[in-house]
Design an enzyme around this catalytic site. Structure first.
Site, mmCIF file in Angstrom:
data_model
loop_
_atom_site.group_PDB
_atom_site.id
_atom_site.type_symbol
_atom_site.label_atom_id
_atom_site.label_comp_id
_atom_site.label_asym_id
_atom_site.label_seq_id
_atom_site.Cartn_x
_atom_site.Cartn_y
_atom_site.Cartn_z
ATOM 1 N N LEU A 161 1.345 -0.399 -16.990
ATOM 2 C CA LEU A 161 2.650 0.144 -17.530
ATOM 3 C C LEU A 161 3.416 1.013 -16.613
ATOM 4 C CD1 LEU A 161 4.095 0.412 -20.419
ATOM 5 C CD2 LEU A 161 2.803 2.460 -20.730
ATOM 6 N N ASP A 162 4.709 1.056 -16.519
ATOM 7 C CA ASP A 162 5.462 1.905 -15.431
ATOM 8 C C ASP A 162 5.227 1.535 -14.063
ATOM 9 O OD1 ASP A 162 6.614 2.748 -17.737
ATOM 10 O OD2 ASP A 162 5.624 4.458 -17.716
ATOM 11 N N GLU A 163 4.518 0.623 -13.659
ATOM 12 C CA GLU A 163 4.009 0.433 -12.376
ATOM 13 C C GLU A 163 4.467 -0.848 -11.596
ATOM 14 O OE1 GLU A 163 2.492 2.425 -10.286
ATOM 15 O OE2 GLU A 163 1.720 3.855 -11.849
#
Lengths: 284, 284, 284, 284
Positions: free
Chosen positions: C227-229
């Site tokens: 997530l969000d990476e």
């Protein structure tokens, strides 16, 4: 609710802020925000925007206004304007065929980002009628072809009369007559699709491409008799390159136009803009 | 080391990129970066910047140049320019009293941010002599008062002759004659303290204050006979407000001026800027 | 029409550009634009985006593809992707309740600013159905309450299967499972409402207000299991001040979100973005 | 001359602005500018910055201070700070090897852009000594190698004692102990070379390259015991691309660092920044 804005404007003198805030304080008002500016402490012009809250604002406004008339207008010779912020300003939007600025305003109004009501959209083309009406906003088609705009302007004035507090030209591609501007009797905000005073007049993106600039911009300004010369409210730019065609400049510029116009309309609707000669004071 | 830049420029035709890269490939060169642009695939102008590496570059350049002459210049009728990137361009900086642009260039050159040598700074005022010399750069004071600039320009030409690859006017407050521009024979880059074409001519910050703009800017451009009309290399702006005095605009603008000029000088020194009529192609 | 894009990607070696352009030239193609990048000329990765035109493109693509397979894939061990640019990519948009990003995409697609078709919008809330359908775009309501998303994701996969080339999460407020991401089998672009990696996870505007930052931003990135990476495609920020509430940050941030997402979608749809490990190469 | 700044800070209550301006007016002062902010009109914190002029300021300040003590501090329980603006604040600059932030501050101070005096520059490296002294500013070399900083910090405290009003860390590459921060007893401003809270700690440009961000930034903040967690004064960013190496990010970031730090120092020196818990109120 129970918030009002007060604009004070005139020749600077010592003691104005103290006098204004004493009046408000004397009526039990609480200052929520205060912005003040003087363009020259020695004999210049003074500008103050104050937002205050007071219980039962509607009931109290007349007496506050009376005190201000006496002590601020009378005592200091200043102009002032007092307004109940819970009553949104009414704006008529003029548009032509392109809808990017128009839609941005309608969308922001619907989502509560603009404290205005939009009693009407007027256009010299029928193209955007359906889109406007899907927002629940009345649309009036007023053709304006040919050199004589007097019939169209007369119709505009009938529609506007008593119904609006200001007008926004959202890429309205017609020039307004000096007579119309005067008879409308309300502020008119225009978006010009260039970074004024560069590329005054028609076709700014083509001129920008021709000159080879590396930024294109947009300018929101009050409309005056002198085309593209009115007081500037807001401007912004976006980077372009040699690879952008005139159509690309127009597309990129359109994003700036809508952003700049929406900011100008928001500031105007919240009494954040004070006109002073050819300039504006913007307490953003 | 062993890196060269190749600029190819002329009328667009199919097959240019393939021909150029085949020549380079045939000489065992490795392409490090390639930028290409055509302003109109149908009969427009073609621009290509290629950086390549090849072992023993210095030895190989003549034969690469010969192949390019034959197959690119001869075969396609294109102009090309080949340069060993390990040989920095030599730039003379002209300045007057203000030092913000000058110092920025000197500092960046010293810190390796600009791949240039600075054989001289020339000024019509002695004010910045000590500062310039503290960077190990020769300073020449050439007074230029009065309407007749011919003696000063003659001295400038003597100093420049054979010693520089381009000239930078770092807020040099004198207008160059058309004769000087022609006789100098090298590109001249100027920084104008406004977002051209707004506020052409003298005193742009005062004009900006007078007009009430919300952004001020700067423009780096090649100098041509037509003042402030040369091809624009780079521009940028900074936000200002009603509260900024003309002096504030000047201070804020100075930060933009030095940033814009330094970028333009860096791009020019790395062959990233191609002049084409009144425009520039910038492969930044 | 008759324009195609070619992406070449793999281990850098001398001669790639020459080989690729020779293939194209050999088929009578005219190169319209060429961008090239190597992250390390010594043993790094090579990236090239080429747009070319050739008469009767549709007929010629198979033979061009065959030549590239032989000489670029076979000869240099590179991956390549060839695409007829007259065939727009098909994108499914996932949304929840907020419509600012969704509307911006729909509006730009309608006005020809995005070269995509939008076969469907999928949402876990019915709120935006009418707005979507007014653009002539099918809307599918797929509720997704509760911790178990498997039924909703199965429905998503049924709708997407064979119908789309990529997916855009336009402020879709549900986390996608790793299994879904894998089975969807197409790139998924998300807009995160912060300047990643600052304020990872939920509630970034509240966190930004808490930390007292002076800028808020948005990040468009490819969705990965982490997530969000995922690889960042585009980011931007806007200035805020102490006076802005968390709601103000959200409002200002929303303008950045829609701008950033629209740019990312445009670049992806024009094959301007190449994924490489945790990074992107963007030939904007 | 004859200008003073007055900061008022504390729990919000109705009537504060009126009381403060009445005091000033009662002493014959003319308000030059007034900024006011309340983070919550219901029980929040109140912040006011007022600049006023009064003839014979130096003589009058004690009596104005006495009135404020009585009516503002006593009457409303507020903190206030009154300062003669003709007396510049004294700042010590700490630097290490890199000089871009240091030089920007020295240059701006010399050119009158920063209303401060610089009684000393302290560094743990001798590299910048000559450059500092060319500005007429004393340079003190205080080595600080090894884990034990106590001797260096003791020397710092001896140099600072009574001589400075605040400290600026202009890319000083040493961590200050909590004891030093407390004993220094003056505000300390640091420039962090990232857009905090992204990339906290060492090596932010390498981390930014690793993460593939499209913007890099800088943050000026007050130093507290918690590294990189102090109240943020100012931030800004610059666009970068896949083609920028970590060294390029550092170079581009350096331009942002110096701009951000100089703004923060200017605002602090003009009493435009009010610390409030983990936040700052900036009346820029």
């Amino acid at each position: 609710r129970d918030h009002a804005s007060l604009i004070v404007h005139g020749a600077d003198r010592p003691g104005i802020v103290a006098a204004v805030t004493a009046v408000l304080s004397g009526h039990g008002a609480n200052i929520v925000s205060l912005d003040q500016y003087s363009d020259n402490p020695e004999g210049g012009a003074f500008f103050q925007r104050t937002v205050f809250s007071v219980p039962d604002l509607t009931l109290r406004l007349p007496e506050i206004e009376e005190s201000l008339s006496e002590r601020v207008a009378g005592g200091f010779g200043l102009d002032f304007a007092l307004r109940d912020l819970s009553v949104p300003k009414r704006v008529a939007i003029f548009a032509s065929k392109s809808d990017h600025c128009l839609l941005d305003l309608l969308w922001r109004q619907k989502h509560g980002e603009l404290a205005v009501t939009i009693p009407m959209v007027i256009s010299n083309h029928p193209d955007v009628a359906e889109e406007v009406r899907s927002f629940g906003v009345p649309f009036f088609y007023v053709p304006s072809a040919g050199p004589d705009k007097s019939a169209a302007e007369a119709e505009h004035l009938r529609l506007l009369a008593g119904n609006v507090d200001f007008v926004v030209l959202a890429r309205y591609m017609q020039i307004l007559s000096a007579e119309f501007i005067e008879r409308a009797g309300v502020p008119i905000i225009n978006i010009h699709h260039s970074f004024l005073p560069a590329f005054i007049g028609a076709g700014p993106y083509a001129k920008a491409k021709e000159r080879g600039v590396k930024l294109v911009g947009a300018t929101a300004h009050y409309v005056t008799e002198d085309l593209d010369e009115g007081p500037i409210i807001e401007q912004d730019v976006v980077r372009v390159s040699h690879g952008d065609t005139a159509a690309d400049l127009q597309r990129r510029g359109a994003d700036v136009e809508r952003a700049v116009l929406s900011r100008a309309v928001r500031w105007h609707s919240e009494d954040r803009v004070i006109r002073h000669g050819k300039h504006t004071i913007v307490f953003a």
